[in-house]
Scaffold this motif. Structure first.
Motif, mmCIF file in Angstrom:
data_model
loop_
_atom_site.group_PDB
_atom_site.id
_atom_site.type_symbol
_atom_site.label_atom_id
_atom_site.label_comp_id
_atom_site.label_asym_id
_atom_site.label_seq_id
_atom_site.Cartn_x
_atom_site.Cartn_y
_atom_site.Cartn_z
ATOM 1 N N ARG A 231 0.829 -1.208 0.000
ATOM 2 C CA ARG A 231 0.000 0.000 0.000
ATOM 3 C C ARG A 231 0.859 1.253 0.000
ATOM 4 O O ARG A 231 0.559 2.236 -0.689
ATOM 5 N N ALA A 232 1.927 1.214 0.783
ATOM 6 C CA ALA A 232 2.822 2.376 0.846
ATOM 7 C C ALA A 232 3.485 2.617 -0.508
ATOM 8 O O ALA A 232 3.599 3.766 -0.963
ATOM 9 N N ASP A 233 3.924 1.520 -1.153
ATOM 10 C CA ASP A 233 4.542 1.659 -2.479
ATOM 11 C C ASP A 233 3.551 2.209 -3.491
ATOM 12 O O ASP A 233 3.887 3.076 -4.314
ATOM 13 N N ARG A 234 2.303 1.699 -3.444
ATOM 14 C CA ARG A 234 1.278 2.154 -4.377
ATOM 15 C C ARG A 234 0.978 3.630 -4.166
ATOM 16 O O ARG A 234 0.842 4.407 -5.109
ATOM 17 N N GLN A 235 0.891 4.049 -2.892
ATOM 18 C CA GLN A 235 0.625 5.442 -2.582
ATOM 19 C C GLN A 235 1.755 6.339 -3.067
ATOM 20 O O GLN A 235 1.531 7.434 -3.599
ATOM 21 N N GLN A 236 2.988 5.844 -2.905
ATOM 22 C CA GLN A 236 4.145 6.617 -3.349
ATOM 23 C C GLN A 236 4.137 6.793 -4.869
ATOM 24 O O GLN A 236 4.432 7.876 -5.392
ATOM 25 N N GLN A 237 3.756 5.717 -5.591
ATOM 26 C CA GLN A 237 3.694 5.794 -7.049
ATOM 27 C C GLN A 237 2.597 6.763 -7.500
ATOM 28 O O GLN A 237 2.776 7.527 -8.448
ATOM 29 N N GLU A 238 1.444 6.735 -6.808
ATOM 30 C CA GLU A 238 0.352 7.646 -7.165
ATOM 31 C C GLU A 238 0.750 9.096 -6.923
ATOM 32 O O GLU A 238 0.435 9.992 -7.723
ATOM 33 N N ASN A 239 1.441 9.330 -5.812
ATOM 34 C CA ASN A 239 1.900 10.689 -5.519
ATOM 35 C C ASN A 239 2.896 11.170 -6.566
ATOM 36 O O ASN A 239 2.882 12.340 -7.003
ATOM 37 N N PHE A 240 3.778 10.276 -7.003
ATOM 38 C CA PHE A 240 4.769 10.618 -8.023
ATOM 39 C C PHE A 240 4.080 10.930 -9.359
ATOM 40 O O PHE A 240 4.444 11.856 -10.079
ATOM 41 N N ALA A 241 3.016 10.122 -9.680
ATOM 42 C CA ALA A 241 2.297 10.324 -10.935
ATOM 43 C C ALA A 241 1.585 11.675 -10.937
ATOM 44 O O ALA A 241 1.513 12.343 -11.968
ATOM 45 N N ARG A 242 1.049 12.095 -9.787
ATOM 46 C CA ARG A 242 0.348 13.373 -9.706
ATOM 47 C C ARG A 242 1.318 14.517 -9.942
ATOM 48 O O ARG A 242 0.947 15.563 -10.486
ATOM 49 N N LYS A 243 2.556 14.374 -9.501
ATOM 50 C CA LYS A 243 3.542 15.436 -9.659
ATOM 51 C C LYS A 243 3.943 15.559 -11.134
ATOM 52 O O LYS A 243 4.269 16.610 -11.620
#
Length: 243
Positions: A231-243
């Motif tokens: 979940r943490a990895d997925r959240q990190q990837q989503e945050n990176f994609a938003r940037k």
């Protein structure tokens, strides 16, 4: 001694039994029972038993652990009686005081859990079943195995003994007194239990037996950490994609 034993929860190296005598100056008298103590888990009721394999004679101590089991630690003994109206008290003297405290703590957890299960059954009695008594007894005996056989626990080498029995794996040979307490269990094919539906009580008792096993908790915790990290990895990837 007991073919329904599926695991040994906790042991004490050497204990000696004493009996409280009300007729002779209210004193403790040594019984001809001493040896290794085991708290065992079973596949049917009673789900837990306290055993002492006697090295002095063929008279062993065999006590079912139920919701009515009462005990207290009074140095140097662990004193118990198996029902509230009994006037017979047994004192178990432990060679190692730390082992006595560990056994007492474990038994308190088991009895507390059994009391809660009985309270739940009184509050929410199970519906009348149309299944025959013979079929119901068979289902209850297999319930723990069936529950275990449907779980994915990762590495089988580290799995609890009950799980390894359920999946048809060989148990490691027991040695000495442990071999006598835990007789080899028949291997059960996994496919036999895949379609078995557990009733509420069997599910409760099976989970109770599992939750007392540190190895099972380690495996569940490891699975939990995997989910958290994903979940943490997925959240990190989503945050990176938003940037």
């Amino acid at each position: 001694m007991d073919r329904n034993i599926i695991d040994i929860a906790i042991t004490a190296t050497h204990v000696v039994l004493y009996e409280y005598n009300n007729t002779k100056q209210s004193s403790w008298e040594k019984k001809n029972v001493e040896g290794t103590l085991f708290v065992t888990k079973r596949s049917d009721a009673p789900r837990f038993k306290l055993l002492v394999l006697n090295r002095s004679s063929s008279e062993n101590l065999d006590v079912p652990i139920t919701a009515s089991f009462q005990m207290q630690v009074k140095d140097p003994y662990l004193i118990f009686r198996d029902n509230p109206v009994s006037t017979d008290f047994i004192g178990i003297w432990f060679h190692d005081g730390k082992e006595r405290d560990q056994i007492a703590s474990y038994l308190e957890q088991v009895v507390s859990s059994l009391i809660k299960i009985e309270e739940m059954e009184r509050t929410h009695p199970p519906p009348q079943s149309l299944v025959s008594e013979e079929d119901e007894d068979s289902a209850r005996q297999d319930a723990g195995v069936a529950l275990l056989s449907t779980l994915t626990l990762g590495s089988n080498d580290n799995a609890p003994a009950a799980y390894r029995v359920a999946t048809g794996q060989e148990l490691k040979p027991a040695v000495g007194d442990r071999a006598l307490a835990e007789e080899p269990t028949t291997r059960v094919p996994l496919s036999t239990h895949q379609n078995l539906v557990l009733d509420k009580k069997s599910l409760q008792l099976s989970l109770l037996s599992l939750i007392q096993d540190e190895r099972f908790l380690d495996l569940i915790h490891a699975q939990y950490l995997k989910v958290v990290h994903r979940r943490a990895d997925r959240q990190q990837q989503e945050n990176f994609a938003r940037k």
